[in-house]
Design a protein around this motif. Sequence first.
Motif, PDB file in Angstrom:
ATOM      1  N   GLN A 139      26.317 -23.812  -7.635  1.00 32.19           N
ATOM      2  CA  GLN A 139      26.985 -25.099  -7.481  1.00 32.19           C
ATOM      3  C   GLN A 139      26.565 -25.849  -6.224  1.00 32.19           C
ATOM      4  O   GLN A 139      27.067 -26.941  -5.966  1.00 32.19           O
ATOM      5  N   THR A 140      25.670 -25.285  -5.422  1.00 33.86           N
ATOM      6  CA  THR A 140      25.178 -25.997  -4.251  1.00 33.86           C
ATOM      7  C   THR A 140      24.163 -27.061  -4.668  1.00 33.86           C
ATOM      8  O   THR A 140      23.661 -27.047  -5.795  1.00 33.86           O
ATOM      9  N   GLY A 141      23.856 -27.981  -3.744  1.00 37.83           N
ATOM     10  CA  GLY A 141      22.885 -29.025  -4.057  1.00 37.83           C
ATOM     11  C   GLY A 141      21.531 -28.460  -4.414  1.00 37.83           C
ATOM     12  O   GLY A 141      20.885 -28.890  -5.381  1.00 37.83           O
ATOM     13  N   GLY A 142      21.079 -27.472  -3.653  1.00 34.29           N
ATOM     14  CA  GLY A 142      19.791 -26.845  -3.938  1.00 34.29           C
ATOM     15  C   GLY A 142      19.812 -26.078  -5.247  1.00 34.29           C
ATOM     16  O   GLY A 142      18.839 -26.091  -6.002  1.00 34.29           O
TER      17      GLY A 142
ATOM     18  N   ARG B 221      19.462 -26.978   1.416  1.00 31.01           N
ATOM     19  CA  ARG B 221      19.215 -27.334   0.024  1.00 31.01           C
ATOM     20  C   ARG B 221      17.717 -27.344  -0.283  1.00 31.01           C
ATOM     21  O   ARG B 221      17.275 -26.867  -1.334  1.00 31.01           O
TER      22      ARG B 221
ATOM     23  N   LYS C   5      17.408 -36.049 -12.199  1.00 28.62           N
ATOM     24  CA  LYS C   5      16.791 -34.806 -11.733  1.00 28.62           C
ATOM     25  C   LYS C   5      15.955 -34.163 -12.830  1.00 28.62           C
ATOM     26  O   LYS C   5      14.884 -33.617 -12.568  1.00 28.62           O
TER      27      LYS C   5
ATOM     28  N   LEU D 105      16.358 -33.956  -0.771  1.00 28.85           N
ATOM     29  CA  LEU D 105      16.881 -32.653  -0.362  1.00 28.85           C
ATOM     30  C   LEU D 105      16.513 -32.381   1.091  1.00 28.85           C
ATOM     31  O   LEU D 105      15.400 -32.682   1.522  1.00 28.85           O
TER      32      LEU D 105
ATOM     33  N   ASP E 153      31.423 -31.625   6.800  1.00 28.12           N
ATOM     34  CA  ASP E 153      30.892 -31.590   5.436  1.00 28.12           C
ATOM     35  C   ASP E 153      30.805 -33.018   4.910  1.00 28.12           C
ATOM     36  O   ASP E 153      31.820 -33.660   4.631  1.00 28.12           O
TER      37      ASP E 153
ATOM     38  N   GLU F 143      29.835 -34.194   1.996  1.00 31.31           N
ATOM     39  CA  GLU F 143      30.375 -34.401   0.655  1.00 31.31           C
ATOM     40  C   GLU F 143      31.893 -34.492   0.678  1.00 31.31           C
ATOM     41  O   GLU F 143      32.491 -35.306  -0.039  1.00 31.31           O
TER      42      GLU F 143
ATOM     43  N   ARG G 266      21.753 -26.664  -7.922  1.00 30.39           N
ATOM     44  CA  ARG G 266      21.781 -27.582  -9.055  1.00 30.39           C
ATOM     45  C   ARG G 266      20.402 -28.215  -9.277  1.00 30.39           C
ATOM     46  O   ARG G 266      19.976 -28.428 -10.413  1.00 30.39           O
ATOM     47  N   SER G 267      19.712 -28.522  -8.192  1.00 27.28           N
ATOM     48  CA  SER G 267      18.371 -29.095  -8.322  1.00 27.28           C
ATOM     49  C   SER G 267      17.415 -28.081  -8.947  1.00 27.28           C
ATOM     50  O   SER G 267      16.598 -28.420  -9.810  1.00 27.28           O
TER      51      SER G 267
END
Length: 628
Positions: free
Chosen positions: A140-143, A346, A84, A342, A454, A456, A145-146
């Motif tokens: 801490q969500t995917g979006g 996210r 990333k 994404l 979910d 994940e 963190r990206s």
Amino acid sequence: MDAFFYQATIYLAAAVIAVPLAARLGLGSVLGYLAAGIAIGPVLGLTGAETEDLRHFAEFGVVMMLFLIGLELEPRALWDMRNKLLGLGGSQIAASTLALMGAAMLMGQPWHVSLAIGLALSLSSTAIVLQTLSEKGLMQTGGGRSAFSVLLTQDIAVIPILAFLPLLGSYAIPKFAGGTIGHETAGSHGGHGSLSLVDGLPGWAVALVTLAAIAFIILAGIYLTRPLFRFIHASGLREMYTALGLLIVVGISFVMTLVGLSPALGAFLAGVVLANSEFRHELESDLNPFKGLLLGLFFITVGAGIDYRQFLADPGDLIGLALLVILAKGAVLFAVGRAFGLRRRRLWLFTLSLAQAGEFGFVLLTFSTQLNVIPVDLSEKLLLVIALSMLITPLLFIVYDLLSKRMGEARQDFEPDEIDEEGPVIIAGIGRFGQIVNRLVQASGFKTVVLDHDMEAVQLMRRFGVKSFLGDPTRPELLKAAGIAKAKVLVVALDDPEGVVKMITYVRRNYPQLHIIARAKDRNHVYELYQAGANDIVREMFDSSIRAGRYVLENVGLSEYEAAQAAQTFYAHDRQNLRDLAEHWIPGVPASQNPAYIERAQELEKAIESAIFQMAERRRKKSSEAAE
């Protein structure tokens, strides 16, 4: 000194008034700070030339923020982010620069001016984005963190951009001042801010000195912090912990400025090194208040520093340019985000959070002006565009909240698994609660069918060998495929309280023979679930709270048996009282506004106290009789 107290009173009063109002209206603290700055600056004219100096000082809050974020990331986690950092972050900077450069050229600017503008506006606001992500719990969500990966890449990219800009104009010497990046042209004199270990060195020597500084920070974090903390601990002075935390961040920032690197980058690196340290939580608690106040001051200075005369001279053009920057960067971010996998929430969080220009844009534009790359009048206009785009950012997060709620109500954008198993027990939800239930039931020899929406969570369970099926458990067709018609027990352990009530209402109506066990968020949720038809209801914190209470009783004089008896008596009476109070509960009416409910609750609470007291008295009598 009088002027200092006056300005301090103005800034603090503005923050104390505006930020709580913004938070109460659901607008977030960042917008509150920005509004406070606008109020005391452009609107009331209570601030002066000190705003720019304060902004440089307050930007140290960004350094502290990245240090604290580094404390949350172990080195292995940072290594896992390498794709990333290089791919997502690098693609965003390159594509945004080209898009904004093209827009500037279409407006008649020369290519070298357009390139400098594109580089300056391609960077986003680390301060606003990270503060808002942390405040909203989105880090801490995917979006989230990206977005953080891109911001970290941008902080790193500032250094090569500063090295590249002189190629577009006259030569300049970079320096660091006031906790942020600044520059002075060759031949100027800077005092203390001009201290440097790399001035005049050849390229290979600069590289060696830089690597040595980074190695020093890493080794100091590993080998020096523990002895230092033990030394401070021996003093017994609580304030020394705070002093040491500040020393670490300030000292690292100073070392990084000496070799021409970003203080924020050095602080982040030090945080990562200390992420596994036993002193991590101590550092977080000591530095968090300073970080919050300095960031708040930074946001206030952004609002207060707006040149309202220039804005009022051509507001439509400036707002249009700010929106153009946001739209251009947003389009790039959306495309880059999709290319890196994404989707949905996210993707929208990634796009909307990074669409603004940032505080490093102030630095790059000022430097470009000193190099005669960008004309002074154009630079002043672009500085205002950056400030406006930062002001708009909190509104973009509000847009994300609205989109997120709508997406939460819609069906998921993945294909549910084909369920090829049936069992006597169906567990809907494999979070912390559902996991424990599933482990106990399976360990006892009974087969379960686990459903969760979910992805994940399902993938995590599969890594541990727990077979789970991806899909929305509230959908009737999925329940039928899981064999609900033949099942004996349904465990509903989903996080959505309203969805749980709807699901149980449907299941009870269509499968009356099924025993339903449900997780409840609180007492009101318990009453809703009773009405919906659940057989057994487990409150999230109830059993663990009773166990904690039992431990308290054991340590204030009761024996283990007496404490267990008291806990069991309380448990039995509270469960019975819930059924009693459910008859007085009125849907949609808060318990505090229901007199009959309050009166009955008070009566039942006295009954619990009486029952436990009588139990204790009987125990004492038996003990005294046995003694006689």
